[in-house]
Design a protein around this motif. Structure first.
Motif, short mmCIF file in Angstrom:
data_model
loop_
_atom_site.label_atom_id
_atom_site.label_comp_id
_atom_site.label_asym_id
_atom_site.label_seq_id
_atom_site.Cartn_x
_atom_site.Cartn_y
_atom_site.Cartn_z
N CYS A 42 0.85 -1.19 0.00
CA CYS A 42 0.00 0.00 0.00
C CYS A 42 0.89 1.25 0.00
N SER A 101 0.56 3.69 1.80
CA SER A 101 0.80 4.04 3.20
C SER A 101 2.09 3.40 3.72
N HIS A 134 -0.03 -4.16 5.51
CA HIS A 134 -1.31 -4.35 6.19
C HIS A 134 -2.39 -4.88 5.24
N CYS A 166 -5.66 -3.27 8.38
CA CYS A 166 -4.85 -2.14 8.82
C CYS A 166 -4.73 -2.00 10.33
N CYS A 184 -6.96 -3.67 2.66
CA CYS A 184 -6.86 -2.22 2.85
C CYS A 184 -7.54 -1.49 1.69
N ARG A 223 -1.83 -3.25 -8.04
CA ARG A 223 -1.30 -3.44 -6.69
C ARG A 223 -0.15 -4.44 -6.76
#
Ligand code: NAP
Ligand code: ZN
Length: 347
Positions: free
Chosen positions: A41, A43, A63, A89, A159, A339
């Motif tokens: 991700c 993040s 996550h 997450c 996520c 992804r």
């Protein structure tokens, strides 16, 4: 304690590298999971590089976790050894505040425990995430995953899937609504698939012309280039709902203008820098600018079941753990379709 293999960032400006971490022995209510796949991700990148501040090094990101249960504590009733499960997450919360009681653990008023770079509920131990061979999580924060869908494509739902599903449900997006998705990356491609599956008329707003064909294949009905001034002007007052997934600084005002009366723009992307919002774009048309953080455990299970039923998964590119630094660079260059997922056998 059990020592397990992982990949960690030791400093903001250094590549991630192999690292050994301690995982607790499963307590009475704990589930130990062998991680099969972990999504990458944006993040993870913000955190590894300390772009939001507050990163505790070494940090083990990750996550979007899918794996198999390998051990359970003696009070675990929801899972047994061999079950296919997911972790998203966050891995714990206080359990007694109003948000927790309302199944919104992500908004725990006493501080939920994120899957990595976060304090456990003992307020001492730092959590380590899914770029690792195993994880130990209390059963209430473990999700059931159907074996019906390819598991590597399910991992990003933990996520990117729930983060886009939750606002669509909360703001009641329904068939016929005009929805725009800004930014075609991990979150963006799930937003397109999920909004289209709910019957919305979806427009992809992207700065990347080469993603036009993919956007349509993912289910978008229209594609518009945000870099074209005339195209953007032509879309003024068009959308009921805008989902903004952009990870870097951009001008929210340009998108607020595209909302119809009473329209809502939800921020999911978290650029590290502050932004200016002109009140006039909210006042005219009684528009709302809101944000949303992943989703609660109950809703995450609902989303996983919804995706299994509707055959919705993420479009993934599999990588080995030692390709993670390259994957970060490609993500930052917008070169992700859509992804990256780490095959944990490669750890
Ligand atoms: P991602 O895969 O990198 O996708 C972000 C997309 O934003 C890119 O593909 C690109 O799409 C667009 N973009 C990137 N830089 C841009 C720029 N400078 N100007 C304009 N557009 C740009 O990232 P992700 O994993 O989907 O995550 C997106 C953001 O959501 C991150 O900030 C992440 O931390 C955040 N996030 C929030 C939550 C939450 O609960 N709210 C959960 C997960 C992630 P185009 O090329 O199509 O323009
Ligand atoms: Zn994420």
């Amino acid at each position: 304690m059990t020592q397990v293999k992982s990949y960690a960032a030791h400093q903001a400006d250094k590549p991630l590298a192999p690292f050994q971490i301690d995982r607790r022995e499963p307590g009475a209510g704990d589930v130990e999971i062998e991680i099969l796949y972990c999504g990458v991700c944006h993040s993870d990148i913000h955190t590894a590089r300390n772009e939001w501040g507050g990163t505790q090094y070494p940090v083990v990101p990750g996550h979007e976790i899918v794996g198999k249960v390998t051990r359970v504590g003696n009070e675990v009733s929801k899972f047994k050894i061999g079950d296919t499960v997911g972790v998203g997450c966050f891995v714990d919360s206080c359990g007694h505040c109003d948000s927790c009681k309302d199944h919104q653990e992500q908004y725990c008023e006493n501080g939920h425990t994120q899957t990595y770079n976060s304090l456990s509920q003992d307020k001492k131990t730092i959590t380590y995430g899914g770029y690792s061979s195993h994880i130990v999580v209390t059963q209430d924060f473990v999700l059931s995953v159907s074996d019906k869908l390819p598991l590597e494509k399910v991992a990003p739902l933990l996520c990117a899937g729930i983060t886009t599903y939750s606002p669509l449900k909360y703001w009641g997006v329904k068939a016929g609504d005009k929805v725009a998705v800004v930014g075609l990356g991990g979150l963006g491609h799930m937003a397109v698939k999920l909004a289209a599956s709910m019957g919305a008329e979806v427009t992809m707003l992207s700065r990347s012309p080469k993603k036009a064909k993919d956007a349509k294949e993912l289910g978008a009905h229209h594609f518009a280039l945000t870099t074209e001034k005339e195209t953007m002007e032509g879309l003024a007052n068009t959308f009921n709902f805008i989902i903004d997934t952009v990870s870097a600084e951009h001008d929210y005002n340009e998108y607020l203008k595209l909302l119809r009366t009473n329209g809502v723009m939800v921020l999911l992307g978290i650029p590290p820098t502050p932004s200016d919002v002109q009140a006039v774009h909210l006042v005219m048309g009684r528009r709302s600018l809101v944000g949303s953080l992943v989703g609660g455990i109950k809703e995450t299970q609902e989303m996983l079941d919804y995706c299994a039923e509707h055959n919705i998964t993420s479009d993934v590119e599999m990588i080995r753990m030692d390709q993670i630094n390259e994957a970060y660079e490609r993500t930052l260059n917008g070169d992700v379709h859509y992804r990256f997922v780490v095959d944990m056998k490669s750890l």
